[in-house]
Design a protein around this motif. Structure first.
Motif, PDB file in Angstrom:
ATOM      1  N   THR A   1       0.835  -1.201   0.000  1.00 38.97           N
ATOM      2  CA  THR A   1       0.000   0.000   0.000  1.00 38.97           C
ATOM      3  C   THR A   1       0.877   1.262   0.000  1.00 38.97           C
ATOM      4  OG1 THR A   1      -0.192  -0.164   2.412  1.00 38.97           O
ATOM      5  CG2 THR A   1      -2.001  -1.079   1.098  1.00 38.97           C
ATOM      6  N   GLN A   2       2.028   1.206   0.654  1.00 40.97           N
ATOM      7  CA  GLN A   2       2.929   2.361   0.671  1.00 40.97           C
ATOM      8  C   GLN A   2       3.469   2.637  -0.731  1.00 40.97           C
ATOM      9  OE1 GLN A   2       3.472   4.468   3.300  1.00 40.97           O
ATOM     10  NE2 GLN A   2       4.449   5.723   1.735  1.00 40.97           N
TER      11      GLN A   2
ATOM     12  N   TYR B   1      -5.404   7.678   2.556  1.00 40.22           N
ATOM     13  CA  TYR B   1      -6.365   7.913   1.478  1.00 40.22           C
ATOM     14  C   TYR B   1      -6.432   6.694   0.565  1.00 40.22           C
ATOM     15  CZ  TYR B   1      -8.802  10.002  -2.459  1.00 40.22           C
ATOM     16  OH  TYR B   1      -9.703  10.257  -3.470  1.00 40.22           O
ATOM     17  N   LEU B   2      -5.290   6.072   0.289  1.00 35.57           N
ATOM     18  CA  LEU B   2      -5.272   4.865  -0.529  1.00 35.57           C
ATOM     19  C   LEU B   2      -6.079   3.757   0.147  1.00 35.57           C
ATOM     20  CD1 LEU B   2      -4.182   3.191  -2.973  1.00 35.57           C
ATOM     21  CD2 LEU B   2      -2.404   2.428  -1.403  1.00 35.57           C
ATOM     22  N   ILE B   3      -5.903   3.587   1.455  1.00 37.90           N
ATOM     23  CA  ILE B   3      -6.647   2.551   2.192  1.00 37.90           C
ATOM     24  C   ILE B   3      -8.147   2.792   2.036  1.00 37.90           C
ATOM     25  CG2 ILE B   3      -7.102   1.564   4.479  1.00 37.90           C
ATOM     26  CD1 ILE B   3      -4.300   0.911   3.322  1.00 37.90           C
ATOM     27  N   ARG B   4      -8.564   4.057   2.096  1.00 36.35           N
ATOM     28  CA  ARG B   4      -9.978   4.381   1.924  1.00 36.35           C
ATOM     29  C   ARG B   4     -10.448   3.974   0.511  1.00 36.35           C
ATOM     30  NH1 ARG B   4     -12.104  10.376   2.829  1.00 36.35           N
ATOM     31  NH2 ARG B   4      -9.896  10.571   2.459  1.00 36.35           N
ATOM     32  N   LEU B   5      -9.620   4.237  -0.514  1.00 35.28           N
ATOM     33  CA  LEU B   5      -9.975   3.835  -1.878  1.00 35.28           C
ATOM     34  C   LEU B   5     -10.112   2.319  -1.979  1.00 35.28           C
ATOM     35  CD1 LEU B   5      -7.603   6.138  -3.995  1.00 35.28           C
ATOM     36  CD2 LEU B   5     -10.091   6.366  -3.713  1.00 35.28           C
ATOM     37  N   LEU B   6      -9.224   1.605  -1.297  1.00 34.42           N
ATOM     38  CA  LEU B   6      -9.291   0.144  -1.307  1.00 34.42           C
ATOM     39  C   LEU B   6     -10.572  -0.338  -0.619  1.00 34.42           C
ATOM     40  CD1 LEU B   6      -5.587  -0.779  -0.394  1.00 34.42           C
ATOM     41  CD2 LEU B   6      -6.621  -0.664  -2.675  1.00 34.42           C
TER      42      LEU B   6
ATOM     43  N   GLY C   1      -1.762 -12.591   4.388  1.00 35.23           N
ATOM     44  CA  GLY C   1      -1.732 -12.561   5.850  1.00 35.23           C
ATOM     45  C   GLY C   1      -2.597 -11.391   6.299  1.00 35.23           C
ATOM     46  N   SER C   2      -2.007 -10.483   7.055  1.00 36.63           N
ATOM     47  CA  SER C   2      -2.761  -9.305   7.512  1.00 36.63           C
ATOM     48  C   SER C   2      -2.427  -8.058   6.699  1.00 36.63           C
ATOM     49  CB  SER C   2      -2.452  -9.056   9.000  1.00 36.63           C
ATOM     50  OG  SER C   2      -1.056  -8.792   9.153  1.00 36.63           O
ATOM     51  N   HIS C   3      -1.716  -8.233   5.592  1.00 38.92           N
ATOM     52  CA  HIS C   3      -1.278  -7.097   4.774  1.00 38.92           C
ATOM     53  C   HIS C   3      -2.036  -7.023   3.453  1.00 38.92           C
ATOM     54  CE1 HIS C   3       2.078  -6.430   7.494  1.00 38.92           C
ATOM     55  NE2 HIS C   3       2.293  -7.748   7.457  1.00 38.92           N
ATOM     56  N   ARG C   4      -2.393  -5.813   3.064  1.00 39.27           N
ATOM     57  CA  ARG C   4      -3.036  -5.602   1.766  1.00 39.27           C
ATOM     58  C   ARG C   4      -1.963  -5.572   0.685  1.00 39.27           C
ATOM     59  NH1 ARG C   4      -5.151  -1.959   5.325  1.00 39.27           N
ATOM     60  NH2 ARG C   4      -7.374  -2.078   5.723  1.00 39.27           N
ATOM     61  N   ARG C   5      -2.253  -6.211  -0.433  1.00 38.75           N
ATOM     62  CA  ARG C   5      -1.371  -6.166  -1.598  1.00 38.75           C
ATOM     63  C   ARG C   5      -2.214  -5.811  -2.810  1.00 38.75           C
ATOM     64  NH1 ARG C   5       1.794  -5.732   1.775  1.00 38.75           N
ATOM     65  NH2 ARG C   5       3.527  -7.098   2.270  1.00 38.75           N
TER      66      ARG C   5
END
Length: 157
Positions: free
Chosen positions: A87-88, A100-105, A116-120
């Motif tokens: 995400t970074q 903001y990216l997390i919100r778009l996702l 796992g617990s990470h978004r890709r």
């Protein structure tokens, strides 16, 4: 999966070599469907039977684009489109904040998956979103320009 980073060229000689190589490739592509590059040793004139590298024209265009960026002193990264990024990394590519990216996702505007617990995110999905955002911005700008011209015409009447 590998990525390749090439730092910006710093020496004047390297910058000039990149410019010259880009011009040669672009010129060859403009006049034909060039598919090969002759490989020569430094200081040796072209000789009959010199090794050649046959490449599709779109690969030569990629080389020309890459050389053009390097000639401008820019760093270049080459990554497969099907590569997953963090995400970074995606936020940096889109020039937006990570929250903001997390919100778009979460709003499902960009597809992602969990490792796992990470978004890709697939790089291709980030590039598609970036292109769509750019097209929408250009369309909005065109609309504003047209409306401004209409208002200007109304004022002249």
């Amino acid at each position: 999966m590998s990525t390749h980073d090439l730092e910006a060229l710093e020496s004047r000689e390297d910058l000039e070599m990149a410019k010259t190589a880009q011009r040669c490739i672009v010129k060859a592509l403009d006049h034909s469907n060039a598919v090969s590059i002759a490989l020569l040793e430094d200081g040796v004139e072209r000789i009959e039977g010199a090794p050649t590298l046959k490449l599709p024209p779109q690969v030569l265009r990629l080389f020309a684009d890459m050389l053009g960026n390097l000639a401008q002193g820019k760093a270049v990264a080459l990554m497969p489109k099907d590569m997953d990024i963090t995400t970074q990394q995606a936020a940096q590519m889109l020039n937006i904040s990570r929250p903001y990216l997390i919100r778009l996702l979460e709003e499902e505007k960009i597809p992602f998956h969990m490792v796992g617990s990470h978004r890709r995110i697939h790089l291709s999905n980030v590039l598609d979103y970036k292109q769509n955002r750019s097209q929408a911005s250009k369309a909005a700008l065109r609309t504003l320009i047209e409306e401004g011209q209409e208002l200007d015409e109304d004022d002249q009447l």
